[in-house]
Design an enzyme around this catalytic site. Structure first.
Site, PDB file in Angstrom:
ATOM      1  N   GLU B  47      52.221  35.046  58.017  1.00 42.07           N
ATOM      2  CA  GLU B  47      51.972  33.782  58.732  1.00 42.07           C
ATOM      3  C   GLU B  47      50.489  33.395  58.672  1.00 42.07           C
ATOM      4  OE1 GLU B  47      54.316  31.965  59.713  1.00 42.07           O
ATOM      5  OE2 GLU B  47      56.025  33.271  60.122  1.00 42.07           O
ATOM      6  N   ASN B  51      49.029  30.175  56.689  1.00 43.78           N
ATOM      7  CA  ASN B  51      48.244  29.141  57.374  1.00 43.78           C
ATOM      8  C   ASN B  51      46.972  28.822  56.592  1.00 43.78           C
ATOM      9  OD1 ASN B  51      49.861  28.529  59.514  1.00 43.78           O
ATOM     10  ND2 ASN B  51      48.710  29.692  61.036  1.00 43.78           N
ATOM     11  N   ARG B 108      57.176  21.990  57.433  1.00 44.36           N
ATOM     12  CA  ARG B 108      56.519  23.112  58.084  1.00 44.36           C
ATOM     13  C   ARG B 108      57.049  23.167  59.516  1.00 44.36           C
ATOM     14  NH1 ARG B 108      54.802  26.930  55.820  1.00 44.36           N
ATOM     15  NH2 ARG B 108      53.337  27.382  57.482  1.00 44.36           N
TER      16      ARG B 108
END
Lengths: 109, 148
Positions: B47, B51, B108
């Site tokens: 994650e 990002n 997203r």
């Protein structure tokens, strides 16, 4: 690099208005576009009302997978269809719970 | 046992998301984690790196991402840092809200930080616009019976 690591839509079967597909590999941001395109192709026929995604072969998924599921749900809900998942690992199950996906996606056996 | 530190720098490319997962899992093995802990840590790192890949260097910009980790055997804890030198996050509180995303059209989910929080014991995000973002996470690995 080993291409097999990236998630792909594997074997798919069609029964009346239901498409069942197996996802394999690792579903992340890098592989999401490919999986998205494969699933969209499988449900492109307007007669398809239900998509069952078998995640038994999925070895990893992060939050990128949530977007993939929600996008397909939107497509199917526009034609009063639904989406279901099965074969979730404990890790993927937690991501589904955390994100509230079970409010729109059925977990089946 | 003394602590053990590793630091790795790689290009901000989607292909390196899985690379980062493999690296952190291999490093973590030294603390004899359960399979569940390894998966939790891999998910959180995935994650954080995603990002950075998606947001830090917009409009096709190129940059680097640094993955650093420290094993603290005395505390049976791993401390992980994922940082970039990208555009930064103007409003961290907003970015950390579950379901907040600047890219809904890209499907997203806006759940990245929520997943990091859910899978790790602590999460701290610092960012400066124009300078970059740093995500620091810790997870206790101790008191577990290794599965393999």
């Amino acid at each position: 690099m080993n291409e097999q690591r990236y998630a792909t839509a594997g074997k798919a079967t069609v029964t009346r208005d239901t498409v069942t597909v197996q996802l394999e590999g690792e579903l992340d941001h890098c592989s999401a576009d490919r999986v998205r395109a494969s699933l969209d192709a499988l449900i492109a026929d307007q007669h398809v009302k239900r998509l069952v995604i078998d995640l038994n072969g999925l070895s990893f998924m992060d939050s990128s997978g949530i977007g993939v599921i929600i996008g397909r749900y939107r497509t199917l809900s526009r034609r009063n269809g639904s989406i279901a998942v099965r074969g979730l690992s404990p890790q993927v199950d937690r991501i589904f719970q955390m994100s509230g996906l079970y409010q729109i996606v059925e977990k089946c056996r | 046992m003394e602590s053990n530190v590793m630091r790795l720098q790689f290009d901000s490319r989607p292909e390196n998301e899985s690379f980062a997962r493999v690296v952190i899992a291999a490093f973590l093995v030294q603390l004899n984690p359960t399979l569940e802990t390894v998966t939790d840590v891999k998910t959180a790192v995935s994650e954080a790196v995603t990002n950075a890949v998606v947001h830090a260097y917009p409009r096709g910009g190129k940059g680097t991402i640094t993955l650093a980790a420290e094993l603290l055997p005395g505390e049976q804890t791993i401390r992980i840092e994922v940082s970039d030198e990208g555009v930064g996050i103007p409003d961290i509180d907003q970015a950390m809200e579950p379901l907040f995303t600047t890219q809904p059209e890209m499907e997203r989910s806006g759940m990245g930080f929520a997943v990091m929080q859910g899978f790790m014991d602590s999460l701290a995000v610092t960012s400066e616009v124009g300078k970059g973002t740093r995500v620091v996470m810790t997870k206790k690995v101790g008191g577990e019976t290794p599965e393999n």
